[in-house]
Design a protein around this motif. Structure first.
Motif, short mmCIF file in Angstrom:
data_model
loop_
_atom_site.label_atom_id
_atom_site.label_comp_id
_atom_site.label_asym_id
_atom_site.label_seq_id
_atom_site.Cartn_x
_atom_site.Cartn_y
_atom_site.Cartn_z
N TYR A 24 42.62 52.22 38.30
CA TYR A 24 41.60 51.30 38.78
C TYR A 24 40.20 51.88 38.54
CZ TYR A 24 45.10 48.32 40.93
OH TYR A 24 46.16 47.46 41.12
N GLN A 25 40.05 53.19 38.75
CA GLN A 25 38.76 53.82 38.48
C GLN A 25 38.39 53.71 37.01
OE1 GLN A 25 36.43 55.27 40.74
NE2 GLN A 25 35.25 55.05 38.86
N GLN A 26 39.41 53.79 36.14
CA GLN A 26 39.16 53.73 34.70
C GLN A 26 38.93 52.31 34.20
OE1 GLN A 26 42.40 55.73 32.64
NE2 GLN A 26 42.48 57.32 34.20
N ILE A 27 39.71 51.34 34.75
CA ILE A 27 39.73 49.99 34.18
C ILE A 27 38.95 48.98 35.01
CG2 ILE A 27 41.24 48.08 33.48
CD1 ILE A 27 43.42 50.20 32.95
N ARG A 28 39.03 49.08 36.35
CA ARG A 28 38.36 48.13 37.24
C ARG A 28 37.57 48.87 38.32
NH1 ARG A 28 40.43 42.97 37.60
NH2 ARG A 28 38.51 42.60 38.78
N PRO A 29 36.55 49.66 37.91
CA PRO A 29 35.82 50.46 38.91
C PRO A 29 35.14 49.62 39.98
CG PRO A 29 34.66 50.43 36.80
CD PRO A 29 36.01 49.84 36.56
N GLU A 30 34.83 48.35 39.65
CA GLU A 30 34.19 47.51 40.66
C GLU A 30 35.12 47.26 41.85
OE1 GLU A 30 36.48 44.60 38.14
OE2 GLU A 30 35.38 46.48 37.85
N LEU A 31 36.44 47.25 41.60
CA LEU A 31 37.40 47.09 42.70
C LEU A 31 37.43 48.33 43.58
CD1 LEU A 31 40.40 45.34 40.88
CD2 LEU A 31 38.60 44.29 42.29
N VAL A 32 37.23 49.49 42.98
CA VAL A 32 37.18 50.74 43.75
C VAL A 32 35.95 50.74 44.65
CG1 VAL A 32 37.02 53.26 43.60
CG2 VAL A 32 38.45 52.00 41.98
N ARG A 33 34.83 50.28 44.12
CA ARG A 33 33.62 50.20 44.95
C ARG A 33 33.81 49.23 46.11
NH1 ARG A 33 31.08 50.50 39.75
NH2 ARG A 33 30.87 48.22 39.66
N GLU A 34 34.47 48.09 45.84
CA GLU A 34 34.73 47.13 46.91
C GLU A 34 35.64 47.72 47.97
OE1 GLU A 34 36.30 43.66 45.06
OE2 GLU A 34 34.48 43.24 43.90
N ALA A 35 36.68 48.43 47.53
CA ALA A 35 37.59 49.05 48.49
C ALA A 35 36.87 50.10 49.33
CB ALA A 35 38.78 49.68 47.76
N HIS A 36 35.99 50.88 48.69
CA HIS A 36 35.25 51.90 49.44
C HIS A 36 34.37 51.25 50.50
CE1 HIS A 36 33.25 55.68 50.31
NE2 HIS A 36 32.09 55.04 50.22
#
Length: 341
Positions: free
Chosen positions: A277-289
């Protein structure tokens, strides 16, 4: 600066040496952090043994998760943040991040993999926020779509990622059943919010207990970082339209997935590789954070520190994790980032 380095492959206490090395300079897209605390993760054990999927050239610094203070910002970081509509990191910011090579007094991390640390968590708590809670969040919400009122079964529920899954399950309104390896770990799972704790050493068949507790329905979602026999038995207590999230194989055994059994019982087996997810969809990681920060500030989650050691004792902490008797997340206190403990 001082840094722990793996000089050959083997057990952590045998292969880690404390060296004086130059303070690194951040390159393009990177941050230089003054390390506050480092969370110990099982990949640290595997890195020392040379068994991790990434094999840095010897000698190298292990450690993959930290909280620290931004000291310097590399070229392009500010411009990239502005282009994405994000706040740019500045010296003095307190951040959490995941990156191989952080068991040192200063560390380089990629800016796009760093996040502002919640003010509600001290350094010891914040050090373990990224990997465990992001893994649990994506497993429960992105992969399994856990719903309020559903039954969640968590294996290895007293560990770092296990306690995170329990807390997030409770916060989502699920009924949480925890499985732990020994009676000594049971209270940790209960304190994290589990309604029922099953001790494998005292129970011949946890699947039968789960089926009894759910009146034969089984668990709607199973969070499994263990694999092996735990996964195999889980298929005997998974509910109709249940979802088993495969997170890892702490048992050392990779179980076979029986497609015919999944068909007959109508359940799903879902893999979770959080780093993708960090590599392909980092925006989802930011939302989760952002959601994890909200939950932390509300007191709904609080990373469980199973022990805190000084920087000089880091090899012993990694070795202790290798032994499998730890609860929560072991944390190495390095200091220097405004620790709020």
């Amino acid at each position: 600066m001082r840094a722990w380095r793996v000089v050959r492959h083997g057990e952590p206490v045998d292969v880690l040496e404390l060296h004086d090395v130059p303070v690194p300079t951040p390159g393009p897209g990177e941050l230089l952090l003054r390390t506050g605390a480092v969370a110990v993760n099982f990949p640290d054990v595997l890195l020392c043994r040379g068994e991790y999927q990434v094999r840095p050239e010897l000698p190298f610094v292990p450690g993959i998760e930290l909280v620290g203070e931004v000291v310097a910002v590399g070229d392009g970081v500010t411009a990239s943040a502005a282009a994405a509509g994000l706040r740019a990191f500045e010296p003095g910011d307190r951040v959490v991040a995941s990156h191989i090579g952080v068991l040192s007094e200063y560390a380089i991390v990629k800016a796009d993999a760093a996040h502002l640390a919640p003010a509600s968590l001290d350094d010891v708590q914040a050090a373990g926020l990224v990997i465990a809670y992001q893994t649990a969040w994506f497993g429960l919400h992105r992969r399994a779509a856990l719903q309020p009122g559903e039954t969640l079964l968590v294996h290895a529920a007293a560990g770092g990622v296990g306690t995170a899954a329990v807390q997030l399950g409770v916060a989502a309104g699920a009924r949480v059943i925890a499985v732990v390896g020994s009676a000594a770990k049971a209270e940790t799972a209960r304190a994290a919010g589990a309604e029922t704790v099953i001790v494998r050493a005292e129970t011949e068949d946890f699947a039968a207990v789960v089926n009894e507790l759910t009146n034969g329905r089984g668990a709607d979602v199973v969070f499994d970082p263990v694999g092996g026999d735990a996964f195999t038995r889980t298929t005997k207590c998974i509910a109709f339209e249940g979802r088993i999230v495969v997170v890892g194989f702490a048992s050392g055994e990779i179980p076979p997935v029986r497609a015919n059994h999944a068909l007959v019982k109508n359940y799903s087996v879902l893999g979770l590789h959080w780093a993708l997810y960090q590599q392909i969809r980092p925006e989802l990681v930011r939302e989760a954070h952002a959601e994890l920060v909200r939950l932390a500030d509300a007191g709904a989650i609080s990373p469980v520190a199973g022990g805190v050691v000084d920087f000089a004792d880091a090899p012993s902490a990694i070795q202790e994790l290798a032994g499998g008797a730890t609860v929560g997340r072991l944390v190495v206190r390095v200091g220097g980032s405004g620790d709020r403990a």
